[in-house]
Design a protein around this motif. Sequence first.
Motif, PDB file in Angstrom:
ATOM      1  N   LEU A 162       1.258  -1.151  -0.224  1.00 20.74           N
ATOM      2  CA  LEU A 162      -0.267   0.025   0.258  1.00 20.74           C
ATOM      3  C   LEU A 162       0.424   1.018  -0.061  1.00 20.74           C
ATOM      4  CD1 LEU A 162      -3.191  -0.813   2.056  1.00 20.74           C
ATOM      5  CD2 LEU A 162      -3.163  -0.603  -0.200  1.00 20.74           C
ATOM      6  N   THR A 163       2.003   0.815  -0.071  1.00 24.82           N
ATOM      7  CA  THR A 163       2.868   2.598   0.421  1.00 24.82           C
ATOM      8  C   THR A 163       3.037   2.913  -1.180  1.00 24.82           C
ATOM      9  OG1 THR A 163       4.079   1.639   2.175  1.00 24.82           O
ATOM     10  CG2 THR A 163       4.713   3.360   0.660  1.00 24.82           C
ATOM     11  N   SER A 164       3.851   1.803  -1.992  1.00 23.78           N
ATOM     12  CA  SER A 164       3.652   1.641  -3.191  1.00 23.78           C
ATOM     13  C   SER A 164       2.268   2.428  -4.456  1.00 23.78           C
ATOM     14  CB  SER A 164       4.190   0.973  -3.668  1.00 23.78           C
ATOM     15  OG  SER A 164       3.556   0.070  -3.949  1.00 23.78           O
ATOM     16  N   TYR A 165       1.396   2.104  -4.056  1.00 27.43           N
ATOM     17  CA  TYR A 165       0.017   2.156  -4.122  1.00 27.43           C
ATOM     18  C   TYR A 165      -0.828   4.329  -4.313  1.00 27.43           C
ATOM     19  CZ  TYR A 165      -5.414   2.628  -4.876  1.00 27.43           C
ATOM     20  OH  TYR A 165      -6.429   2.685  -5.423  1.00 27.43           O
ATOM     21  N   GLY A 195      13.565  -1.419  -4.171  1.00 29.88           N
ATOM     22  CA  GLY A 195      13.741  -2.079  -3.189  1.00 29.88           C
ATOM     23  C   GLY A 195      12.449  -2.245  -3.005  1.00 29.88           C
ATOM     24  N   LYS A 196      11.692  -2.946  -1.743  1.00 34.85           N
ATOM     25  CA  LYS A 196      10.165  -3.507  -2.026  1.00 34.85           C
ATOM     26  C   LYS A 196       9.661  -2.295  -2.379  1.00 34.85           C
ATOM     27  CE  LYS A 196      11.113  -3.992   2.677  1.00 34.85           C
ATOM     28  NZ  LYS A 196      12.049  -3.829   3.025  1.00 34.85           N
ATOM     29  N   VAL A 197       9.699  -0.539  -2.001  1.00 32.90           N
ATOM     30  CA  VAL A 197       8.250   0.188  -2.486  1.00 32.90           C
ATOM     31  C   VAL A 197       8.777   0.355  -3.684  1.00 32.90           C
ATOM     32  CG1 VAL A 197       7.704   2.528  -2.323  1.00 32.90           C
ATOM     33  CG2 VAL A 197       8.532   1.111  -0.838  1.00 32.90           C
ATOM     34  N   LEU A 201       6.052  -0.219  -7.131  1.00 29.09           N
ATOM     35  CA  LEU A 201       5.949   1.301  -7.939  1.00 29.09           C
ATOM     36  C   LEU A 201       5.942   1.337  -9.632  1.00 29.09           C
ATOM     37  CD1 LEU A 201       4.731   3.981  -8.253  1.00 29.09           C
ATOM     38  CD2 LEU A 201       7.421   5.155  -7.178  1.00 29.09           C
ATOM     39  N   THR A 202       7.311   0.838  -9.624  1.00 30.05           N
ATOM     40  CA  THR A 202       7.294   0.640 -11.198  1.00 30.05           C
ATOM     41  C   THR A 202       5.894  -0.515 -12.194  1.00 30.05           C
ATOM     42  OG1 THR A 202      10.160  -0.402 -10.454  1.00 30.05           O
ATOM     43  CG2 THR A 202       9.060  -1.034 -12.896  1.00 30.05           C
TER      44      THR A 202
END
Length: 374
Positions: A162-165, A195-197, A201-202
């Motif tokens: 949800l951070t990347s979202y 990394g994780k985010v 996001l990519t």
Amino acid sequence: MTDQSPLVFSRINGPDQQSGHEQVVFCQDRASGLRAIIAIHSTALGPALGGTRFYPYTSEHEALEDVLHLSAGMTYKNALAGLDHGGGKAVIIADPELHKSEVLLRAYGRFVASLHGRYITACDVGTYVEDMDVVARECPPGRNWVTGRSPAEGGAGDSSVLTSYGVFQGMRACAERLWGEPSLAGRRVGIAGVGKVGSKLTGLLLDDGADVVVTDVAEAAIEHVRRTHPQADVVDDVETLLTAGIDVYSPCALGGALTDDTTAALVSGNVRAVCGGANNQLEHPGVEKLLDDAGILYAPDYVVNSGGVIQVADELHGFSFERAKAKATKIYDTTRKIFALAHDEGVSPATAADRIAEHRIAEVSRLQSLYLGK
Ligand SMILES: NC(=O)c1ccc[n+]([C@@H]2O[C@H](COP(=O)([O-])OP(=O)(O)OC[C@H]3O[C@@H](n4cnc5c(N)ncnc54)[C@H](O)[C@@H]3O)[C@@H](O)[C@H]2O)c1
């Protein structure tokens, strides 16, 4: 859970005139070697929520400065995320590689429990979902003052989803402000740190029709992106990324990514916006003004990266991914509102974001004193 009371040095009880914090607790447990500081900046909107950083600070003073700064930041982040939580943070002063143990985490858990829910903790740098499972074992039965736990323990797991979202939602608001459409289709986005985010996001950006170019210092992270998103371009370093014809720069690695020099590079690279997941992107106060003066739209980091805290806050009510995602979707509206206020008041988006957060906190405090006689 043991009934041994931890040793709490509550040096500040009530608002601290200097830093504005409500309470700062210095924790020490000789048996496990634990030294920690829990800082509650504000409970105006509800129990203070923020992660536990496990880091080998060189002095207690350095740890104190960090925890005061980080906890105040959480007050603003939680307020703008629309959460009924104030801001808090904790630091454990030790090297996680060398000193993390069950006995130390449980001693820490007893300090968290001693605050009876005024402070709710979660993961941060150096702490992981498994650690939160251990810390949570010190909460009394039926009380949960620890979140960001593993799915096996009823937690929501990895918050980077949800951070990347949320970062993606903030970037959609940037696109709408700059180009009239809330889409990155046909735009080129440069991500520093996959990394994780950054890696998630990519995927979101490619699905939206954007061109994506990435860089990372870790070969494993680059390999992962090459495997999962072969359409993304890869460059060697951040300097090359900034001159790779990108429209949006997305810092998703460490703090301090936005400096005077980076701003100059963004200007010469004709980059139009900055929107990324990294915490504390502005290296020093004043960079936000430099960006603004240069006509570069900056989406404040603590606003667009709040998807993770939205997720862990939701977990406290029995995690629902759909409910948390719906809340993280609102990061789009919040970012738009910040850009509109910044425009109307002639200030940078960072200043506008702070004003909106402060307004919400002041309003809730006013209503509480009116109706509850607080
Ligand atoms: N994970 C979350 O839910 C979350 C929530 C809010 C904020 N954040 C912030 O977002 C950022 C990324 O978090 P993450 O969970 O993806 O961390 P991560 O450790 O999984 O990824 C960070 C990546 O950045 C890379 N990196 C480090 N220095 C770099 C440099 N100089 N140039 C290029 N790449 C570099 C690392 O190799 C790594 O691959 C951090 O600042 C974190 O505090 C994360």
